[in-house]
Design a protein around this motif. Sequence first.
Motif, PDB file in Angstrom:
ATOM      1  N   LEU A   1      -6.074 -54.107  -6.756  1.00 34.99           N
ATOM      2  CA  LEU A   1      -6.763 -55.143  -5.991  1.00 34.99           C
ATOM      3  C   LEU A   1      -6.276 -55.139  -4.544  1.00 34.99           C
ATOM      4  CD1 LEU A   1      -6.747 -58.156  -8.477  1.00 34.99           C
ATOM      5  CD2 LEU A   1      -8.657 -56.664  -7.880  1.00 34.99           C
ATOM      6  N   VAL A   2      -7.230 -55.271  -3.644  1.00 37.85           N
ATOM      7  CA  VAL A   2      -6.936 -55.365  -2.217  1.00 37.85           C
ATOM      8  C   VAL A   2      -6.956 -56.855  -1.887  1.00 37.85           C
ATOM      9  CG1 VAL A   2      -7.677 -54.708   0.096  1.00 37.85           C
ATOM     10  CG2 VAL A   2      -8.096 -53.161  -1.834  1.00 37.85           C
ATOM     11  N   PRO A   3      -5.828 -57.408  -1.457  1.00 39.69           N
ATOM     12  CA  PRO A   3      -5.770 -58.860  -1.261  1.00 39.69           C
ATOM     13  C   PRO A   3      -6.681 -59.335  -0.135  1.00 39.69           C
ATOM     14  CG  PRO A   3      -3.765 -57.813  -0.447  1.00 39.69           C
ATOM     15  CD  PRO A   3      -4.573 -56.748  -1.119  1.00 39.69           C
ATOM     16  N   PRO A   4      -7.268 -60.520  -0.298  1.00 39.63           N
ATOM     17  CA  PRO A   4      -8.113 -61.072   0.768  1.00 39.63           C
ATOM     18  C   PRO A   4      -7.255 -61.584   1.920  1.00 39.63           C
ATOM     19  CG  PRO A   4      -7.908 -62.650  -1.028  1.00 39.63           C
ATOM     20  CD  PRO A   4      -7.195 -61.395  -1.457  1.00 39.63           C
ATOM     21  N   GLY A   5      -7.907 -61.972   3.009  1.00 38.40           N
ATOM     22  CA  GLY A   5      -7.206 -62.580   4.123  1.00 38.40           C
ATOM     23  C   GLY A   5      -7.013 -61.667   5.321  1.00 38.40           C
ATOM     24  N   LYS A   6      -7.590 -60.490   5.280  1.00 31.36           N
ATOM     25  CA  LYS A   6      -7.516 -59.562   6.405  1.00 31.36           C
ATOM     26  C   LYS A   6      -8.887 -58.939   6.634  1.00 31.36           C
ATOM     27  CE  LYS A   6      -2.707 -58.162   5.970  1.00 31.36           C
ATOM     28  NZ  LYS A   6      -1.778 -57.036   5.983  1.00 31.36           N
ATOM     29  N   LEU A   7      -9.067 -58.382   7.808  1.00 32.23           N
ATOM     30  CA  LEU A   7     -10.237 -57.577   8.122  1.00 32.23           C
ATOM     31  C   LEU A   7      -9.917 -56.159   7.653  1.00 32.23           C
ATOM     32  CD1 LEU A   7     -12.944 -57.072   9.657  1.00 32.23           C
ATOM     33  CD2 LEU A   7     -11.543 -56.585  11.662  1.00 32.23           C
TER      34      LEU A   7
ATOM     35  N   ALA B   1     -14.507 -48.921  -2.483  1.00 32.30           N
ATOM     36  CA  ALA B   1     -14.041 -50.228  -2.941  1.00 32.30           C
ATOM     37  C   ALA B   1     -15.246 -51.049  -3.391  1.00 32.30           C
ATOM     38  CB  ALA B   1     -13.306 -50.953  -1.826  1.00 32.30           C
ATOM     39  N   MET B   2     -14.987 -51.960  -4.313  1.00 34.55           N
ATOM     40  CA  MET B   2     -15.996 -52.940  -4.714  1.00 34.55           C
ATOM     41  C   MET B   2     -15.509 -54.286  -4.219  1.00 34.55           C
ATOM     42  SD  MET B   2     -18.603 -51.757  -6.417  1.00 34.55           S
ATOM     43  CE  MET B   2     -19.244 -53.131  -7.317  1.00 34.55           C
ATOM     44  N   CYS B   3     -16.361 -54.986  -3.486  1.00 35.42           N
ATOM     45  CA  CYS B   3     -15.992 -56.300  -2.964  1.00 35.42           C
ATOM     46  C   CYS B   3     -17.199 -57.220  -3.068  1.00 35.42           C
ATOM     47  CB  CYS B   3     -15.518 -56.191  -1.519  1.00 35.42           C
ATOM     48  SG  CYS B   3     -14.972 -57.757  -0.835  1.00 35.42           S
ATOM     49  N   GLY B   4     -17.055 -58.257  -3.851  1.00 39.66           N
ATOM     50  CA  GLY B   4     -18.155 -59.212  -4.005  1.00 39.66           C
ATOM     51  C   GLY B   4     -19.406 -58.575  -4.578  1.00 39.66           C
TER      52      GLY B   4
ATOM     53  N   GLY C   1     -14.055 -58.839   5.063  1.00 40.97           N
ATOM     54  CA  GLY C   1     -13.022 -59.725   5.582  1.00 40.97           C
ATOM     55  C   GLY C   1     -13.304 -60.212   6.989  1.00 40.97           C
ATOM     56  N   GLU C   2     -14.532 -59.990   7.486  1.00 40.95           N
ATOM     57  CA  GLU C   2     -14.876 -60.438   8.833  1.00 40.95           C
ATOM     58  C   GLU C   2     -14.763 -61.949   8.959  1.00 40.95           C
ATOM     59  OE1 GLU C   2     -16.951 -58.868   6.650  1.00 40.95           O
ATOM     60  OE2 GLU C   2     -18.529 -57.865   7.761  1.00 40.95           O
ATOM     61  N   ASP C   3     -14.802 -62.635   7.826  1.00 43.06           N
ATOM     62  CA  ASP C   3     -14.741 -64.089   7.847  1.00 43.06           C
ATOM     63  C   ASP C   3     -13.347 -64.626   8.167  1.00 43.06           C
ATOM     64  OD1 ASP C   3     -13.637 -63.267   5.466  1.00 43.06           O
ATOM     65  OD2 ASP C   3     -14.749 -64.663   4.210  1.00 43.06           O
ATOM     66  N   ILE C   4     -12.375 -63.761   8.431  1.00 42.54           N
ATOM     67  CA  ILE C   4     -11.053 -64.252   8.816  1.00 42.54           C
ATOM     68  C   ILE C   4     -11.112 -65.001  10.141  1.00 42.54           C
ATOM     69  CG2 ILE C   4      -9.771 -62.480   7.574  1.00 42.54           C
ATOM     70  CD1 ILE C   4      -9.199 -61.177  10.343  1.00 42.54           C
TER      71      ILE C   4
ATOM     72  N   ASN D   1     -14.449 -66.122   2.364  1.00 39.26           N
ATOM     73  CA  ASN D   1     -14.620 -65.463   1.077  1.00 39.26           C
ATOM     74  C   ASN D   1     -13.251 -65.230   0.453  1.00 39.26           C
ATOM     75  OD1 ASN D   1     -15.229 -63.722  -1.030  1.00 39.26           O
ATOM     76  ND2 ASN D   1     -16.707 -62.570   0.157  1.00 39.26           N
ATOM     77  N   THR D   2     -13.112 -65.534  -0.817  1.00 42.50           N
ATOM     78  CA  THR D   2     -11.825 -65.360  -1.488  1.00 42.50           C
ATOM     79  C   THR D   2     -11.826 -64.175  -2.453  1.00 42.50           C
ATOM     80  OG1 THR D   2     -12.463 -66.951  -3.198  1.00 42.50           O
ATOM     81  CG2 THR D   2     -11.228 -67.800  -1.299  1.00 42.50           C
ATOM     82  N   PHE D   3     -12.876 -63.346  -2.410  1.00 42.57           N
ATOM     83  CA  PHE D   3     -12.932 -62.177  -3.280  1.00 42.57           C
ATOM     84  C   PHE D   3     -11.839 -61.182  -2.927  1.00 42.57           C
ATOM     85  CE2 PHE D   3     -17.660 -63.081  -3.379  1.00 42.57           C
ATOM     86  CZ  PHE D   3     -17.651 -63.543  -4.696  1.00 42.57           C
ATOM     87  N   SER D   4     -11.245 -60.610  -3.939  1.00 39.17           N
ATOM     88  CA  SER D   4     -10.359 -59.463  -3.736  1.00 39.17           C
ATOM     89  C   SER D   4     -11.191 -58.226  -3.992  1.00 39.17           C
ATOM     90  CB  SER D   4      -9.193 -59.496  -4.728  1.00 39.17           C
ATOM     91  OG  SER D   4      -8.315 -60.535  -4.422  1.00 39.17           O
ATOM     92  N   ALA D   5     -11.072 -57.246  -3.133  1.00 45.07           N
ATOM     93  CA  ALA D   5     -11.770 -55.983  -3.373  1.00 45.07           C
ATOM     94  C   ALA D   5     -10.962 -55.183  -4.392  1.00 45.07           C
ATOM     95  CB  ALA D   5     -11.895 -55.205  -2.071  1.00 45.07           C
ATOM     96  N   ARG D   6     -11.627 -54.281  -5.085  1.00 40.85           N
ATOM     97  CA  ARG D   6     -10.958 -53.409  -6.045  1.00 40.85           C
ATOM     98  C   ARG D   6     -11.189 -51.960  -5.626  1.00 40.85           C
ATOM     99  NH1 ARG D   6      -8.724 -54.125 -10.880  1.00 40.85           N
ATOM    100  NH2 ARG D   6      -9.635 -56.187 -11.134  1.00 40.85           N
TER     101      ARG D   6
END
Length: 142
Positions: A68-74, A82-85, A96-99, A108-113
Amino acid sequence: FHEGFALRKLEVSRNLVNEMSPQLKSEVVLRCNEKWLRPVWFLSDANPHYLVQLALAMSPALFAPGELVPPGKLYIVHRGIAMCGGRVKTFGKVWGEDIILSNKELRNTFSARAMNYLEVFACDKSDLLGIAHAFPQEHKRI
């Protein structure tokens, strides 16, 4: 081991760039990184000098398949999938543009995989805005 080779190669390239004159450094960094920075909607018409500083501030990261790629960064994909959302992210794709949003509830709080070995460039909000302080127009846009 093999997958980390590209990151080590990138580190050598960064060391080489750091030995260049300021003007040459700016030109090389911009030409090498513009193609994956411009697709970010708030960077599409940003000042080239801002893009250079941002590219230099972005950190490379490597994720193993299934990680899992943690959220909170661009994040910008350099290599891999990767799969994200529910969306597939491949070379040059961004999440992660929403940072940049000040209201955390709207982010968005999704973690990418990582679907295979995934190389990304990452930047957090403090770096993005810290660099933007020297560029008023970009800071205003963000």
